[in-house]
Design an enzyme around this catalytic site. Sequence first.
Site, mmCIF file in Angstrom:
data_model
loop_
_atom_site.group_PDB
_atom_site.id
_atom_site.type_symbol
_atom_site.label_atom_id
_atom_site.label_comp_id
_atom_site.label_asym_id
_atom_site.label_seq_id
_atom_site.Cartn_x
_atom_site.Cartn_y
_atom_site.Cartn_z
ATOM 1 C CE LYS A 97 -46.672 0.058 29.063
ATOM 2 N NZ LYS A 97 -46.893 1.490 29.321
ATOM 3 C CE1 TYR A 115 -45.958 -3.112 31.237
ATOM 4 C CE2 TYR A 115 -44.338 -3.966 29.684
ATOM 5 C CZ TYR A 115 -44.832 -2.932 30.443
ATOM 6 O OH TYR A 115 -44.223 -1.683 30.404
ATOM 7 C CG ASP A 123 -57.093 4.774 40.479
ATOM 8 O OD1 ASP A 123 -56.812 4.285 39.356
ATOM 9 O OD2 ASP A 123 -57.306 4.077 41.484
ATOM 10 C CB SER A 177 -42.805 -0.803 27.031
ATOM 11 O OG SER A 177 -42.003 -1.921 27.370
HETATM 12 N N1 LIG Z 1 -39.216 0.520 34.148
HETATM 13 C C1 LIG Z 1 -39.180 -0.060 32.946
HETATM 14 O O1 LIG Z 1 -38.324 -0.912 32.689
HETATM 15 C C2 LIG Z 1 -40.111 0.380 31.881
HETATM 16 C C3 LIG Z 1 -41.290 1.048 32.169
HETATM 17 N N2 LIG Z 1 -42.125 1.424 31.153
HETATM 18 C C4 LIG Z 1 -43.385 2.126 31.442
HETATM 19 O O2 LIG Z 1 -43.089 3.307 32.160
HETATM 20 C C5 LIG Z 1 -44.236 3.738 32.870
HETATM 21 C C6 LIG Z 1 -43.825 4.183 34.246
HETATM 22 O O3 LIG Z 1 -43.270 3.100 34.938
HETATM 23 P P1 LIG Z 1 -41.969 3.226 35.846
HETATM 24 O O4 LIG Z 1 -41.707 4.635 36.180
HETATM 25 O O5 LIG Z 1 -40.904 2.429 35.225
HETATM 26 O O6 LIG Z 1 -42.434 2.373 37.134
HETATM 27 P P2 LIG Z 1 -42.961 2.800 38.572
HETATM 28 O O7 LIG Z 1 -43.558 1.558 39.132
HETATM 29 O O8 LIG Z 1 -41.886 3.493 39.315
HETATM 30 O O9 LIG Z 1 -44.116 3.872 38.271
HETATM 31 C C7 LIG Z 1 -45.403 3.523 37.865
HETATM 32 C C8 LIG Z 1 -46.342 4.639 38.249
HETATM 33 O O10 LIG Z 1 -47.664 4.306 37.771
HETATM 34 C C9 LIG Z 1 -48.545 4.505 38.846
HETATM 35 N N3 LIG Z 1 -49.802 3.800 38.751
HETATM 36 C C10 LIG Z 1 -50.051 2.467 38.804
HETATM 37 N N4 LIG Z 1 -51.371 2.220 38.750
HETATM 38 C C11 LIG Z 1 -51.978 3.432 38.650
HETATM 39 C C12 LIG Z 1 -53.311 3.865 38.554
HETATM 40 N N5 LIG Z 1 -54.333 2.998 38.581
HETATM 41 N N6 LIG Z 1 -53.578 5.194 38.454
HETATM 42 C C13 LIG Z 1 -52.568 6.082 38.451
HETATM 43 N N7 LIG Z 1 -51.286 5.755 38.573
HETATM 44 C C14 LIG Z 1 -50.991 4.444 38.662
HETATM 45 C C15 LIG Z 1 -47.761 4.096 40.076
HETATM 46 O O11 LIG Z 1 -48.401 4.554 41.247
HETATM 47 P P3 LIG Z 1 -48.338 3.758 42.660
HETATM 48 O O12 LIG Z 1 -47.067 4.193 43.312
HETATM 49 O O13 LIG Z 1 -49.555 4.238 43.383
HETATM 50 O O14 LIG Z 1 -48.367 2.299 42.350
HETATM 51 C C16 LIG Z 1 -46.453 4.806 39.756
HETATM 52 O O15 LIG Z 1 -46.554 6.171 40.059
HETATM 53 C C17 LIG Z 1 -45.211 2.564 32.824
HETATM 54 O O16 LIG Z 1 -46.223 2.854 31.874
HETATM 55 C C18 LIG Z 1 -44.360 1.382 32.344
HETATM 56 O O17 LIG Z 1 -45.123 0.449 31.645
HETATM 57 C C19 LIG Z 1 -41.791 1.220 29.841
HETATM 58 C C20 LIG Z 1 -40.637 0.588 29.497
HETATM 59 C C21 LIG Z 1 -39.721 0.086 30.485
HETATM 60 C C1 LIG Z 2 -32.685 -10.338 25.904
HETATM 61 C C2 LIG Z 2 -32.384 -8.957 25.436
HETATM 62 C C3 LIG Z 2 -33.111 -7.893 25.852
HETATM 63 C C4 LIG Z 2 -34.130 -8.138 26.873
HETATM 64 C C5 LIG Z 2 -34.948 -7.300 27.400
HETATM 65 C C6 LIG Z 2 -35.938 -7.522 28.400
HETATM 66 C C7 LIG Z 2 -36.051 -8.814 29.086
HETATM 67 C C8 LIG Z 2 -36.729 -6.486 28.640
HETATM 68 C C9 LIG Z 2 -37.805 -6.394 29.549
HETATM 69 C C10 LIG Z 2 -38.475 -5.247 29.492
HETATM 70 C C11 LIG Z 2 -39.622 -4.895 30.238
HETATM 71 C C12 LIG Z 2 -40.238 -5.833 31.198
HETATM 72 C C13 LIG Z 2 -40.094 -3.672 29.953
HETATM 73 C C14 LIG Z 2 -41.211 -3.035 30.535
HETATM 74 O O1 LIG Z 2 -41.769 -2.088 30.035
HETATM 75 C C15 LIG Z 2 -32.858 -6.531 25.238
HETATM 76 C C16 LIG Z 2 -32.381 -5.526 26.293
HETATM 77 C C17 LIG Z 2 -34.083 -6.065 24.555
HETATM 78 C C18 LIG Z 2 -31.803 -6.545 24.126
HETATM 79 C C19 LIG Z 2 -30.746 -7.487 24.298
HETATM 80 C C20 LIG Z 2 -31.268 -8.864 24.497
#
Ligand SMILES: NC(=O)C1=CN([C@@H]2O[C@H](COP(=O)(O)OP(=O)(O)OC[C@H]3O[C@@H](n4cnc5c(N)ncnc54)[C@H](OP(=O)(O)O)[C@@H]3O)[C@@H](O)[C@H]2O)C=CC1
Ligand SMILES: CC1=C(/C=C/C(C)=C/C=C/C(C)=C/C=O)C(C)(C)CCC1
Length: 293
Positions: free
Chosen positions: A158, A154, A64, A141
């Site tokens: 990041k 968030y 964790d 991200s």
């Molecule tokens: N999906 C998206 O659109 C995007 C995601 N990201 C980033 O990608 C990464 C992975 O996310 P994603 O695979 O999408 O989402 P998921 O929710 O599928 O995965 C997140 C993972 O992080 C774990 N986690 C949360 N809290 C903790 C903790 N305290 N210790 C250890 N593990 C933990 C979760 O475990 P548990 O199951 O126990 O909650 C899970 O395994 C994140 O850093 C997210 O910010 C970046 C850009 C876009």
């Molecule tokens: C409007 C708009 C977008 C919006 C993206 C959003 C809403 C992203 C949310 C992302 C998250 C929550 C990421 C977590 O890590 C793009 C695709 C950038 C490009 C086209 C216009």
Amino acid sequence: MEQRVVLITGCSSGIGLSLAVQMASDPAKTYKVYASMRNLAKKERLLEYVKGFHKDTLDIIQMDVTDQQSIQDAKEKITENRVDILVCNAGVGLMGPLETLSQDTMRQILDVNLLGTIRTIQTFLPGMKTRRRGHVLVTGSIGGLQGLPFNELYCASKFAVEGVCESLAILLQHFNIHVSLIESGPVNTHFLSNLRRSESGDAALLQVDPLTRDLYDTYLQHCSSVFHSAAQDAQDIVQVFLEAIQSPSPSLRYYTNSALLPLTSRKLAMHDGSQYIRAMSKLIFSSSGPEDP
Ligand SMILES: NC(=O)C1=CN([C@@H]2O[C@H](COP(=O)(O)OP(=O)(O)OC[C@H]3O[C@@H](n4cnc5c(N)ncnc54)[C@H](OP(=O)(O)O)[C@@H]3O)[C@@H](O)[C@H]2O)C=CC1
Ligand SMILES: CC1=C(/C=C/C(C)=C/C=C/C(C)=C/C=O)C(C)(C)CCC1
């Protein structure tokens, strides 16, 4: 050849799970993967994906990232006594008008996304420095590169991770340690269903002014359509991780989706930031239109 020892955080689902499966299934058994998750009760999904392939390439361990002792215990389970490739992937989303977020919720997000990433790096960095070898990869991200409305906390977490990685990358060149951010736009994972909303939920939202509530509705619709129409699969993100891992001279940033770059460059096009704010506002809220000042 000696296996490269990999530790990945957040492997119960999503990007972490897919990366662990892909690396542990490498036919040449190049990697020994320590797939960590905070709740080992969730390990079945990962085991289902790897089926029988994993005997000498995969170990699932508890970790964790908010608990220093748990990180230390995980370190002691690594029988090779070293980590060559550290993937800081664990993270949680948080959405909602800023004024509805409780202190506890904000602390939790920063604790996982920012301090969790820092704690993990702190724990494994001294070994990498001693060996003058290592690669730290972090799941970045679009929300770490540019602001997204209703994602302030968030994005703050990041953006801060960007600062940590960029700063470290300058120093760690002297230790032959590489730092890479894998910058993703929306990805089809459990991220949206796992994301936190304001602690007090609908009650807090009802206290918010009607215009903010309307704009939040518009954003949620937009976000869900972006996730349905333009999200990448975790497997696409894994390919970019592998490109970075296999590179002889890894870069600081890798973008998983070239569609994001035009928006990112808008941010830099006008130094006062106005071009990006206008473009994003138009893309998300065009039908609502900003009120005249
Ligand atoms: N999906 C998206 O659109 C995007 C995601 N990201 C980033 O990608 C990464 C992975 O996310 P994603 O695979 O999408 O989402 P998921 O929710 O599928 O995965 C997140 C993972 O992080 C774990 N986690 C949360 N809290 C903790 C903790 N305290 N210790 C250890 N593990 C933990 C979760 O475990 P548990 O199951 O126990 O909650 C899970 O395994 C994140 O850093 C997210 O910010 C970046 C850009 C876009
Ligand atoms: C409007 C708009 C977008 C919006 C993206 C959003 C809403 C992203 C949310 C992302 C998250 C929550 C990421 C977590 O890590 C793009 C695709 C950038 C490009 C086209 C216009």
